[in-house]
Structures are given as C-alpha cells and as structure tokens.
Write an enzyme that holds these catalytic residues in place. Sequence first.
Site, short mmCIF file in Angstrom:
data_model
loop_
_atom_site.label_atom_id
_atom_site.label_comp_id
_atom_site.label_asym_id
_atom_site.label_seq_id
_atom_site.Cartn_x
_atom_site.Cartn_y
_atom_site.Cartn_z
CD GLU A 36 48.76 52.68 19.96
OE1 GLU A 36 48.90 52.24 18.81
OE2 GLU A 36 48.99 52.00 20.97
CB THR A 42 55.85 53.33 11.65
OG1 THR A 42 55.19 54.14 10.68
CG2 THR A 42 57.30 53.74 11.74
N GLY A 80 57.89 59.36 7.60
CA GLY A 80 56.93 59.05 6.55
C GLY A 80 55.49 59.33 6.93
CE1 TYR A 119 45.96 49.19 17.07
CE2 TYR A 119 46.81 51.34 16.46
CZ TYR A 119 46.90 50.19 17.20
OH TYR A 119 47.93 50.04 18.08
CG ASP A 137 47.86 45.79 15.12
OD1 ASP A 137 47.29 44.73 15.45
OD2 ASP A 137 49.05 46.01 15.39
CB CYS A 191 51.62 35.02 15.98
SG CYS A 191 50.53 34.17 14.82
CB CYS A 199 53.95 27.41 16.88
SG CYS A 199 53.26 28.17 15.39
CB CYS A 202 52.18 30.44 20.57
SG CYS A 202 50.55 31.21 20.47
#
Length: 350
Positions: A36, A42, A80, A119, A137, A191, A199, A202
């Site tokens: 996480e 990232t 990073g 988060y 997130d 999504c 869609c 979905c």
Amino acid sequence: MKLEEITEPLLSWYEENKRDLPWRREPTPYHVWVSEIMLQQTRVEAVKDYYRRFLAELPGIRDLAVCPENKLLKLWEGLGYYNRVKNMQKAAKEIVEEYGGNIPPDYEKILALPGIGSYTAGAVSSIAFGLKKPAVDGNVLRVISRITENGEDILKQSVKRRMEQELEAVMPEDRPGAFNQSLMELGATVCIPNGMAKCDACPVRHLCGARAHGTVLDFPKKAAKKQRRIEEKTVLLIQNGQEYAICKRPDKGLLAGLYEFPNMEGWLTQEEVLSAVEELKLMPLHIRAAGEAKHIFSHVEWHMKGYVVKVASTEEKKAGNLLFINKKESKGKYPIPSAFSAYRKYIEED
DNA sequence: AATTCGGGGAC
DNA sequence: GTCCCAGAATT
C-alpha cells in the site's frame, strides 16, 4: 439509489475478475502495508518488481527497522516520493518498540504510524485484519462520483472525508477487504480515467447515474492544477581518472538524502564552471559540454546543461562533500534519482 | 486549504 | 504536450 446496493454485485464481480497481484498471494499485515505504501500515487505495473525485490531483501518488519539508509533508498531508487520509505522505516521502528514487532490490529493505532493516512490505514485494517474501514483512493473517488453523479471537486479533503463516512456506513461486516479492493479494482480496470470507461463490463452499470445520463466523462470533477515552475541548472561530471564525483542531497526537501552529480543553480559558462571547480579545491585540466537534459517533476521542471570536467588526480576519495565513485558503485551502491539518468548514461558509455 | 513531495505510462 | 496514478506530510 441506495449506495449499499453496489455491495453484492461488486463482491461477486471481484471474485471472478480480480487480478493476480504479488501482494494478494500472502496478504500478511507487513506485505499489505509494504504494497500500500508503494502503491501511493504509483501504478500497479510500476510497483510489482520493486515489491518483490524489497521483500526479498527485507522479509520482515525487523529487517526494515534496522536497514541502513543507503540500502533502503537504493531499494526505492526510481520509484519516487522517497519520504514514503523513510517514514515506513520510522514506523517499523515504532512497531518494534511499541508493539513487539507486529502491526497492531487497530485502525487508530495504524493511522497514527508515520506515512499512514486514512487511505492506507483503511486498506491495512480491512485487507490484513478484516476490520470494517473504508479505503478511499483515487479509484474509489472516481467510481463513486460517477455512480452518484457527484460534481464536487474530489481533490478536496472534505469530499474524501464524507465519502469515507458514507462508505463505512454501507460496507459489509464480513468482507471489508474484498469490498474495498473491488472498488479499486473496478476503477483500475473498468471505470478508468482518461478515455472511455468500459461500462459494458461494469457490474453496477444499472446503478450508475452517470451511465444513465451519458455523462460518465464529466466525472469526477477536479480543480485545475497550477503550472510548474522551471529551474535552470548546471550539472558537473567531475572526472578523476575512472571515477566521477557525486554528493549527497540534504535530508529534507526534494529527493532528500539521495545522491546527485554536483550542480548549481542557473546555466554557467565554461569559465564560470572552471572557477566553481577550483572553489572545490580541485584542479581542472579539461572541460567539454555534456549535453542538455530536461526532467519533469510534479511541481517543477529542471532544465539542465552538463559539462564534463577532468581534474588533476587527487588521492582523496573524498574532497569536501564530494565523493568519487566508479561505474559499479553508481549502479549498485548509491541511490541516484532518475532526474540525472541522462548524465548517468553519459558516464556509463564513457 | 494549499503546497510539496517522483516518476512513468497511456493518450 | 496532458493526465493521473491503490496519498501523506507540511505549511
């Protein structure tokens, strides 16, 4: 539409469609935590190899707690946001000191650790410990704003906080980790941002307001970001025989604690470069241009011009805060950020 | 509430 | 070129 109606279709869809990701193989609290942190801002594909290498080197929390900083940053080199791994080590030390080396199964205690916000605390709590806490997130913000046609700016903390409250109220007691991951998985694979959402694939399209009104591309709304400033820099490849000079950046701010080639603000002429090298108590023998390079960070751009400066042999491995290293050391030992990749390459070909 | 933290892949 | 990513800390 009641938000809790999404739960069953999402969970069923997730079981059928979830990706086989490295951190889903053995989701211990430590593994979930490492993944996480790496996944913050990232992409999954960028994280996979770093994740495997990191756990091979540091298989447990105590290994992380005692890892030397250079090795730690080397494991993170190129990923990073380097404060992520520094904060993770701080947290590892706290976990060893305060909790006997195990992440406590307690949302508030997890949230209090360095580098862990709402988060990540929610993700670890729900995925590793089965606690009913949301993990909101960018994926979740996008998915929910489309379903509910919420036109508020998702970059606002207040919008995120309210979504966390609403999701916590409708989450299933029994599979909170799968629920959170199903929302993120949907956002990552169906999504999607930037382009047409899929869609037709979905599982909650019949519940989606934006889908019903043909306004999927209008959500989520985000405030415009301000433009980057530009910094001009002169980068020196100070060559002493087969070795080149690097130096360590300050331990705060941009690229904190990483190594770089000596550089200064502004574009210097060759004459100015030569005097600058003399200021470093080195004797320049020869100078030539080493090309230009541009590196784009989120909030700043570096426009760099380089020079190779050969200097008279010095016995010293160190001169001032400079450190002379060979090619092998630059590859294996010292973490040097991607911003300097144009000049690392230059040396490796030399 | 804004800004600062990296880097790269998709378009 | 722009967008944005399984965000958090600092100002």
